[in-house]
Structures are given as C-alpha cells and as structure tokens.
Design an enzyme around this catalytic site. Sequence first.
Site, PDB file in Angstrom:
ATOM      1  N   ASP A   1      48.863  67.885  87.058  1.00 48.12           N
ATOM      2  CA  ASP A   1      49.734  69.181  87.816  1.00 48.12           C
ATOM      3  C   ASP A   1      50.961  69.561  87.415  1.00 48.12           C
ATOM      4  OD1 ASP A   1      47.480  71.739  87.778  1.00 48.12           O
ATOM      5  OD2 ASP A   1      46.199  69.800  89.849  1.00 48.12           O
TER       6      ASP A   1
ATOM      7  N   ARG B   1      50.160  67.965 104.730  1.00 51.42           N
ATOM      8  CA  ARG B   1      50.943  68.680 103.571  1.00 51.42           C
ATOM      9  C   ARG B   1      52.112  68.989 104.696  1.00 51.42           C
ATOM     10  NH1 ARG B   1      48.413  66.846 100.473  1.00 51.42           N
ATOM     11  NH2 ARG B   1      47.097  67.559  99.531  1.00 51.42           N
TER      12      ARG B   1
ATOM     13  N   ASP C   1      46.702  74.682  99.969  1.00 52.18           N
ATOM     14  CA  ASP C   1      47.692  73.435 100.131  1.00 52.18           C
ATOM     15  C   ASP C   1      48.215  74.658 100.251  1.00 52.18           C
ATOM     16  OD1 ASP C   1      45.992  71.359 100.918  1.00 52.18           O
ATOM     17  OD2 ASP C   1      45.784  70.752  99.149  1.00 52.18           O
TER      18      ASP C   1
ATOM     19  N   SER D   1      38.109  65.970  91.663  1.00 51.14           N
ATOM     20  CA  SER D   1      40.052  65.798  92.309  1.00 51.14           C
ATOM     21  C   SER D   1      40.135  65.734  93.900  1.00 51.14           C
ATOM     22  CB  SER D   1      40.026  67.509  92.852  1.00 51.14           C
ATOM     23  OG  SER D   1      41.329  67.646  93.312  1.00 51.14           O
TER      24      SER D   1
HETATM   25  N1  ARG Z   1      39.838  71.340 101.481  1.00 48.17           N
HETATM   26  C1  ARG Z   1      41.102  70.565 102.144  1.00 48.17           C
HETATM   27  C2  ARG Z   1      41.652  71.024 102.736  1.00 48.17           C
HETATM   28  O1  ARG Z   1      41.543  72.436 101.749  1.00 48.17           O
HETATM   29  C3  ARG Z   1      41.427  69.425 101.149  1.00 48.17           C
HETATM   30  C4  ARG Z   1      42.268  69.444  99.505  1.00 48.17           C
HETATM   31  C5  ARG Z   1      42.766  68.635  98.920  1.00 48.17           C
HETATM   32  N2  ARG Z   1      41.904  68.554  98.743  1.00 48.17           N
HETATM   33  C6  ARG Z   1      41.242  68.090  97.346  1.00 48.17           C
HETATM   34  N3  ARG Z   1      40.813  67.300  96.918  1.00 48.17           N
HETATM   35  N4  ARG Z   1      42.110  67.820  96.595  1.00 48.17           N
HETATM   36  O2  ARG Z   1      42.294  70.599 103.628  1.00 48.17           O
END
Ligand code: ARG
Length: 401
Positions: A14, A94, A123, A171
């Site tokens: 990405d 994040r 995110d 992912s």
């Molecule tokens: N579900 C988790 C959150 O919202 C992880 C998000 C990222 N997960 C990923 N496999 N890219 O904090």
Amino acid sequence: MSMKAVLAYSGGLDTSVILKLLQERVGAEVITVTVDVGQQDDFTEIEGKAYRLGAVKHYTIDAKMEFTENYIYEAVKANALYNGLYPLSSALARPLIASKVVDVALKEGADAVVHGCTGKGNDQVRFDLTFKTLAPQLKVIAPVREWGLTRDWEMEYAVKHGIPVKTKAYSIDENLWGRSIEGGVLEDPLTEPPEDVFTWTSPPGKAPDTPTYLTIEFREGVPIGVDGDSMDPVSLVKYLNHVAGTHGVGRIDLIEDRVVGLKSREVYEAPGAVTLITAHKDLERAILTKRSLDFKEIADSEWARLVYQGLWFEPLREALSTFIGSLESAVTGDVRVKLYKGALSVVGRDSPNSLYDFESISYFRSVFDQKLSTGFIELFGLQAVRANRKRLKGGRVQQVV
Ligand code: ARG
C-alpha cells in the site's frame, strides 16, 4: 512550487504504491518516515526501497523505548484489553507513529501528511485524529480511502512500476506489544486459525513438557525486572514475548467491534502483553482496596475503548491515565507466574503494600474479632431483610424462583 508530503512508510504494498502515486498524481515531493516500534523488518532495505521509488528524503526513527515507556506501560497500568481480550498492540502504536510523522512534517516545512490506511478500519481514525490534533494546519491525505485503491489495482500498478510484490496470505501488523493477523482464511469466522498464522508462539501441544516459572517485579504499576534481574523496558517486553511465546501463551482469536461499526475477526499473538497484564492485575488485587478495584475496572475498560477508537488525545483518556496513575503508585511487588502448554497461571504474589493479612484470614490464628461480624451483618443487610417482610406469609417469606 510542488507540494511537500510526508508519508508514514512501512515498506509494504500500500505505502509503496502511494509513494509513487503521490509523485504521479499530485506532483508531490515525498519524504518517507518509517518508525521502528519493534516490528521485525529490515530498516535498511525499507530505506533503499523508499529512495528507489522516488522519496526525496527518508527517516528511520527508533521509537521502541518511547513506545514501551509511554504507551505500553500506560496500557499495563490500565490492564488494557479491548473487548476483554485484545492488548491493543496496533492501536497503541498508531498515535506514536503519527506523531513522528508530524514531527518530520513540521521540521521539513511540509504541506501534507499521508497514511496508507483503508477506509474500513480503525487505523485511519487513529492516524487522522493524531494528525489533526497535533498539527491542524497540515493537509491529511489518505489515498487508499480517497482514491478508492483496491488490492488488485495496486498489484497491477506495482508490477508496472517495478514495485516488488510478495503474495501474502494475511494482512499482518507487528510491533513489540503484539502481532495482529487478519484476512485470508481468517475471514471465515468458523475456520480455526491455521498454524501458519503464528510466528511468535509455539502450538500449545508442542510446547515444552516442563513449565517455566518467572517472577516479575513491578514498581508503581510497571515491570522493572524478571527473576531478580532488572531489565530495561524494551528488553523486558522482548524477553517475555520470547519465553511466554515458547510456551504457547498469548494466542487470541477475537470477533471485535471496529470504530466504523463493522465486526471483524482478528487473530493476535501477544505473549508478553498477556503475561504482563495478567500478572499486573493479580498484584493489584492484593494491594488496592475493594472499592478502588471495582471503580478501576470501569476506568480501565474505558481507557482501552478510547485508545482502540483512536482517541489517544481525548481529554478523558488523559484524565483516566492520571486517575489510574494515582492508584498505581502503590502497585509495587513481585508476581510469580507459571507458563505451561499454552496456559499462564499466576501462582504467587508478594508486596510490601499488600492488604492481605495472614494473621486475620488464617484458619490457624485468631486476631480477627469474629464477634464484630454479628452487628456488621445486622446493618449490612438491614434493608434487604426488611424489604422481604411484606412477603412474609405463614411465618415464611415466599421465595421468588
Ligand atoms: N484490529 C486491530 C486494531 O484495530 C489491528 C489492526 C491492524 N491489523 C492488521 N492485520 N493489519 O487495532
């Protein structure tokens, strides 16, 4: 003059596609920022890739210590588990990553900050809100969401533009506090996570046949050492990930509620997080008063919810951290845990501030004046007993079944 944009760059598909697109579609000069929060990546390779794809400047920022001290340890104090299970590994990183991107943008006099999150997840909320809070004058660009980029389109574009693509079954997002795995066969919530999703934890059935015992030392709510050795925060978390992971501890399979209203299924590996939160919570139970514990549970779960929802900078989150911190000043002591075949048990605890009083509770001694309980019970249940008087019939209250 062309636009200057700072991109949070992971080196994945990405953000690599975005790096090129920003130059192509908006004629931007792109500065890339990769923040090391403990993901097992080759940062030199990522830097090389950024320059090959046209970045004018690249920053690799080691934020592992800051992540552990200011985010992970705050989460330990708050026993932070979203939906009761997820230690918030991705969610906690994040705001830190986004704040580093903002720092670079301000230093470089950039016009925009950019992230590679989709329009379906959490995110994007965490990045956008951190950007907007810390530097409201910067333009936020979210190309996947705004330009409707799809995986297939990105793959095709990548091949055309010499961006290396690896086909991945899942992912994955990783940092010191845990690994998040989503997508692929996991999208069917009925399917048991296949072994290939896990890299930090042994299958519990194949874990060592002898248990490992660890004594974790806490001071004012945060861990400072294991088995008598004091450890710096980053080493301590890494060490627990390794030891607990070897014993198959820390696998989580969760149907979670995303901020945008969707339910999603995510699998996590968080051996260190699960061990530390379990041990910390146990120590609190020995030290804090019953009233503090009851109320802290509410504060803790709200803290976790706010962090999950990207509201790290919400005043309530900060106020809750202050409240939690004031109780945590007493949370000092040792917790002994046992790791065995996927199970984590707390088997002992000790604290100079413990309210557990052997002399009072023991069956063998009698320093507790048991006669006091008679009057206590009388007043304690006064209203409950009286309220039932109305239902007294023939000398006996008719019970509700
Ligand atoms: N579900 C988790 C959150 O919202 C992880 C998000 C990222 N997960 C990923 N496999 N890219 O904090």
